[in-house]
Scaffold this active site. Structure first.
Site, PDB file in Angstrom:
ATOM      1  N   HIS A   8      23.678  43.751  19.784  1.00 54.14           N
ATOM      2  CA  HIS A   8      24.427  44.895  20.299  1.00 54.14           C
ATOM      3  C   HIS A   8      25.011  44.573  21.666  1.00 54.14           C
ATOM      4  O   HIS A   8      24.613  43.607  22.303  1.00 54.14           O
ATOM      5  CB  HIS A   8      23.550  46.156  20.381  1.00 54.14           C
ATOM      6  N   HIS A  67      34.279  38.665  30.813  1.00 52.79           N
ATOM      7  CA  HIS A  67      34.866  39.695  29.966  1.00 52.79           C
ATOM      8  C   HIS A  67      34.429  39.496  28.522  1.00 52.79           C
ATOM      9  O   HIS A  67      33.859  38.464  28.173  1.00 52.79           O
ATOM     10  CB  HIS A  67      36.398  39.673  30.059  1.00 52.79           C
ATOM     11  N   GLU A 116      39.423  42.037  26.653  1.00 54.93           N
ATOM     12  CA  GLU A 116      40.653  41.346  26.276  1.00 54.93           C
ATOM     13  C   GLU A 116      40.891  41.593  24.799  1.00 54.93           C
ATOM     14  O   GLU A 116      39.962  41.521  23.991  1.00 54.93           O
ATOM     15  CB  GLU A 116      40.485  39.846  26.532  1.00 54.93           C
TER      16      GLU A 116
END
Length: 144
Positions: A8, A67, A116
């Site tokens: 997760h 990211h 992204e």
């Protein structure tokens, strides 16, 4: 023992309701459960959790390139870009990118977590780097 996959994703958020709205609208995440300080979503098979932690400083994370990138289809790129703009999402300036590296758009959630949407694959990136980045050593030629 081997890792089976990502279990997760969990993000600390400063305001739970604002973040729930963001993840539903931007990612199409399906809200499964909401508590006083926690929310769980199904995001196309990915378990996403949000924990409200309003007192955590969030200023310096914007300096990092850290990211999470999600794959989108090339033909969906312009539509997704327009959607982010329509929702007034904080879109970040992207880096210079060779067309062989495909298309990307970077953005943040309300707490500065970077994301992204990328149209390429790992194989696209490796093929491009193999052609252009002669200083790199490739260990597994079968990966691309």
């Amino acid at each position: 023992m081997e890792i089976k996959g990502i279990n997760h994703l969990l993000f600390s958020v400063s305001h739970l309701d604002t973040s729930i709205d963001f993840y539903q609208k931007v990612f199409g995440a399906k809200l499964l459960v909401k508590g006083r300080t926690t929310a769980y979503f199904d995001m196309n098979g990915i378990w996403l959790a949000l924990n409200e932690e309003p007192d955590i400083p969030r200023n310096d994370i914007k300096l990092s390139y850290t990211h999470i990138a999600f794959t989108i289809e090339d033909h969906e790129f312009e539509e997704m870009s327009a959607k982010l703009k329509r929702l007034h999402v904080n879109i970040l300036p992207g880096r210079e990118r060779d067309e062989r590296d495909r298309k990307s758009i970077y953005f943040t959630d309300p707490d500065g977590h970077k994301f992204e949407f990328h149209t390429g694959t790992l194989q696209d990136r490796l093929r491009y780097y193999k052609q252009e980045k002669t200083h790199m050593h490739f260990y597994d030629e079968t990966a691309f």
